[in-house]
Scaffold this active site. Structure first.
Site, PDB file in Angstrom:
ATOM      1  CD  GLU A 158      -3.232  -0.933   2.713  1.00  0.00           C
ATOM      2  OE1 GLU A 158      -4.192  -1.149   1.361  1.00  0.00           O
ATOM      3  OE2 GLU A 158      -3.036  -1.094   3.395  1.00  0.00           O
ATOM      4  CD  GLU A 234      -4.417  -5.385   2.284  1.00  0.00           C
ATOM      5  OE1 GLU A 234      -5.197  -5.150   3.544  1.00  0.00           O
ATOM      6  OE2 GLU A 234      -3.080  -5.559   2.910  1.00  0.00           O
TER       7      GLU A 234
END
Length: 589
Positions: A158, A234
């Protein structure tokens, strides 16, 4: 040998279109004797892949070290995934977030102010290179083309939410490819335009992280990943808990509906988390978006497989959804069985100050905890003051109990932004501060911040100097046991277990017919740490949300077992109870 690649529209396994149905399972949050059980249950839900992060700070607590013992045996974990007939996704970071202490970055790295974290800084890249040398020595021979389970490796984590250093990402790719990692490389970001741009490179396969509005999020991802398979790497099917907040849950029906929408769109998925596990010891992280919030010990995550490894309603609903798109085994896991109920009286106690586990150093000015080697757990500061007055610190990280000549004066709590405390007027004396170093921030700009008391330290505006400071060596349990062995027994009060005043260690024993999972309840206790047979179960806090603490069966034994507690404030009764089922707290405020 098998092959795994990315085609124009699909992942390709041996040249044939393949959907990745993965679940997150962090080996470092699960007792190693339970890995096989958790992996098998992932397959029974219909998954074909296991995903895991790799926590740099656990493997390399000191520079030049790379531990692979016990719960850190990544090679064995990957081999067990392979033995179950499943694939693996490895996400080595180097930053992992994961609600893990300091986002997985080692204390020796973040305590060096000259290093620019998560950047192309040469000193940082040199350290990362050493780490990846060790990780990829394990991963390289376990890639699918070498007969192993690994099909994907992720670059960073991320990153688009943190930075935009494309040169840094290129260096990570070069290091990864240079170590013989030939499987496809991915990145993950939230499906926001700027994050998808900043967090990846052309040539890496972009994936997204989200838990709802699958169609909309996949469309955003497709704008930045115009070819190849779409993947939510995710799929947030639950959420983590922080101390002082509610226990987060999501509807099994809603989560299953979102999963169905995702799979109906043809996407691949990694369920985060399939099985959350536990933040044993001092491994939990924290968030600070204006107010500091430490992560709880349980990482149950309201996942399909509960913290104790039993299937939840979400497990069965996800299994039904997956069965619409892929074969699901006929075998099913057993439902949860009640754990034994045991009442344990703690029979001996000893004050913290009477145990030789405080190794102090001398400092002219107030030091941060890393200066004397305290990066997790607890630290003690002391200095002499000539009189009372208003004690003030620049900041407290994270919770400080202030004593004057051994008597508690008050508490300063970072969550409440407290940093000043009146010291009673009088002749002064020995000022001692017990600081609990809670989770290191794992997300955002405060990543890598120092712990302990942050200066300046003043009394009525006058700087306090000449400090003694050191870590509380809670790894030295033999010294604690030796002190307890010579301590007087805890005598009952009116036939009931006596109260305890902290900071104090207390010990008790309990007998089991056989080793089995237990759920430790600590009603009437305040805040501290618990060990069973020398294994640190993690922190407990009366503020919740969780009320019980998971004790894995492999930690226990038939016959006599030891419970050891470090209580910092006090307990209404020197007794505890193991209960039948986990109690993770209220789900509504």
């Amino acid at each position: 040998m098998p092959t795994f690649s990315i085609g124009d529209t699909d992942f390709l396994l041996d040249g044939t279109p393949h959907r990745v149905l993965s679940g997150a399972l962090h080996y470092f949050r699960v007792h190693p004797e339970q890995w096989s059980d958790r992996i098998r249950k992932a397959r029974l839900m219909g998954l074909n892949t296991i995903e895991t992060y790799v926590p740099w700070n656990e493997h390399a607590p000191t520079r030049g070290e790379f531990r692979t013992d016990g719960q850190l045996d990544l090679a064995r974990f990957l081999d067990l995934v392979h033995a179950e007939g499943m694939h693996a996704i490895v996400r080595p970071g180097p930053y992992i977030c994961a609600e893990w202490h300091d986002g997985g970055l080692p204390s020796w790295l973040i305590s060096d102010p000259s290093i620019v974290l998560r950047s192309n800084d040469e000193a940082y890249i040199e350290a990362v290179g050493e780490y990846l040398d060790a990780v990829y020595a394990i991963v390289r021979p376990r890639q699918i083309q070498h007969g192993g389970p690994v099909v994907l490796v992720q670059i960073e984590n991320e990153y688009g939410a943190y930075g935009a250093d494309q040169a840094y990402l290129r260096r990570l790719v070069e290091l990864t490819r240079g170590h013989g990692i030939d499987v496809p490389l991915t990145t993950v970001d939230q499906p926001l335009e700027h994050m998808l741009v900043r967090g990846s490179l052309d040539g890496l396969h972009r994936t997204a992280s989200f838990g709802s509005r699958a169609g909309e999020r996949l469309a955003a991802l497709r704008r930045h990943q115009p070819t190849g398979p779409l993947m939510c790497s995710e799929f947030w099917c639950g959420w983590f808990d922080s101390w002082g907040e509610i226990h987060h849950t999501t509807s099994a029906d809603d989560a299953a509906r979102e999963l169905d929408e995702l799979l109906a769109a043809g996407a691949s998925v990694n369920v985060y988390m399939f099985h959350g596990g536990t933040n044993f010891g001092f491994t939990a992280g924290a968030n600070d978006k204006g107010t500091y919030r430490a992560i709880a010990t349980s990482y149950d995550y309201d996942a399909p497989l509960a913290e104790d490894g039993t299937p939840t309603e979400k497990f069965w609903r996800f299994r039904e959804v997956i069965a619409k798109y892929a074969p699901v085994p006929d075998e099913v896991p057993a439902e949860r069985q009640d754990a034994p109920v045991l009442d344990v009286r703690l029979d001996r106690s000893v004050p913290l100050w009477s145990v030789p586990i405080l190794a102090a150093e001398q400092f002219d000015e107030l030091p941060v905890a890393a200066e004397f080697g305290a990066t997790r757990g607890f630290a003690v500061y002391s200095t002499r003051i000539a009189h009372g007055g208003l004690l003030a610190f620049g900041e407290v990280r994270d919770r400080a109990q202030v004593f004057l000549d051994g008597a508690l004066v008050g508490v300063l709590d970072r969550e409440l932004h407290e940093r000043v405390l009146p010291i009673p007027e009088g002749p002064g004396g020995e000022l001692t501060v017990l600081v609990e170093l809670l989770g290191g921030v794992n997300y955002g700009p405060r990543l890598g911040e120092a712990k302990g008391l942050i200066g300046p330290a003043t009394l009525d505006g006058v700087p306090l100097r000449s400090w003694s400071a050191g870590a509380v060596s809670l790894e030295a349990l033999d010294r604690v046991r030796a002190a307890l062995a010579t301590a007087p027994a805890i005598e009952p009060v009116a036939g009931a277990p006596a109260p305890l005043s902290g900071p104090v260690f207390a010990r008790g024993n309990f007998v089991l017919d056989e080793a089995t999972d237990l759920h430790l309840g600590l009603p009437g206790w305040s805040t501290g740490v618990a060990w069973v047979n020398g294994v640190n179960l993690g922190r407990y806090r009366s503020r919740g949300p969780q009320r019980t603490y998971y004790v894995p069966a492999p930690v226990l034994r038939a016959g006599d077992n030891e419970l050891l507690v470090f209580e910092t404030v006090g307990a209404a009764s020197a007794s505890t109870r193991f209960v039948t089922r986990p109690e993770l707290g209220q789900t509504e405020a």
